[in-house]
Design an enzyme around this catalytic site. Sequence first.
Site, PDB file in Angstrom:
ATOM      1  N   ASP A 100      47.014  66.672  12.703  1.00  0.00           N
ATOM      2  CA  ASP A 100      47.918  67.812  12.862  1.00  0.00           C
ATOM      3  C   ASP A 100      48.756  67.928  11.589  1.00  0.00           C
ATOM      4  OD1 ASP A 100      46.848  67.570  15.424  1.00  0.00           O
ATOM      5  OD2 ASP A 100      48.742  68.000  16.439  1.00  0.00           O
ATOM      6  N   LYS A 141      48.429  75.544  15.503  1.00  0.00           N
ATOM      7  CA  LYS A 141      49.430  74.922  16.378  1.00  0.00           C
ATOM      8  C   LYS A 141      50.776  75.583  16.118  1.00  0.00           C
ATOM      9  CE  LYS A 141      51.547  70.359  17.245  1.00  0.00           C
ATOM     10  NZ  LYS A 141      51.463  68.908  16.926  1.00  0.00           N
ATOM     11  N   LYS A 175      46.923  75.401  19.803  1.00  0.00           N
ATOM     12  CA  LYS A 175      47.715  74.365  20.441  1.00  0.00           C
ATOM     13  C   LYS A 175      49.153  74.856  20.544  1.00  0.00           C
ATOM     14  CE  LYS A 175      49.265  69.533  20.047  1.00  0.00           C
ATOM     15  NZ  LYS A 175      49.030  68.234  19.367  1.00  0.00           N
TER      16      LYS A 175
END
Length: 251
Positions: A103, A166, A200
């Site tokens: 991430d 995300k 996400k």
Amino acid sequence: MTAPLPPDEAVRIAARALPLLDLTDLSEGCTAEAVATLCQRAERHAVAAVCVWPRFVPQAAQTLAGCGVRIATVVNFPEGGEDVAGTLAETRATLDDGADEIDLVLPYRALQRGDAEAARAMVASVREACGDKLLKVILETGMLPDAETVARASRLALEAGADFLKTSTGKTPVSATPEAAEAMLSVIRERGGARPVGLKVSGGLRRVEDAARYLALADRIMGPDWVRPNTFRIGASALLDDLTRAGEAGA
């Protein structure tokens, strides 16, 4: 506050959301004991992944080996700086330690000042380092001024090779919002293509009603069959307790 869901609907949402969770502990005071507990809960509830600080990746990888729960970690986090070499070194080290998913915080300040190439270079470089591992790019949408900027950041990240977009680090005053998620999903939909990319949602989701809101949004924009662990994740730990309560209430 959103009205509580009817019990049957809460059970349905809980069953749908649990396999999508990235069970997360990125607290400043995180300990090896806390990661052990996190991993136990992740395995018990068969969530998609755990997300931990890089220093805890070896522990998580060893604890969860063979159980199907993936190991995610964060790089360039939470600042979203522009040190490509340092971020690459961090990425390679965590992959060597057993991370399945990276991430990465987008250098969103560079994007805001008009230096899109600095942001693109970071994502592209980390994409190359990841090889066949999953790359999620954190846009830090709460720091972006409007939906148009969120969409622009989304396009940049996908063009540079992101597998997932995300919303946020969870370290800023504003984390996930439906408005940001809608802008990101709209870019994913317009992109199309054979390679699946996902979303996400991270930061501030605590109740089954929160999960329901984002699942409904994804269903509306992407279609009812799109949501699955390789296209949609929820980054949360507090949410797990509410989902399990809902599931137990319907048992």
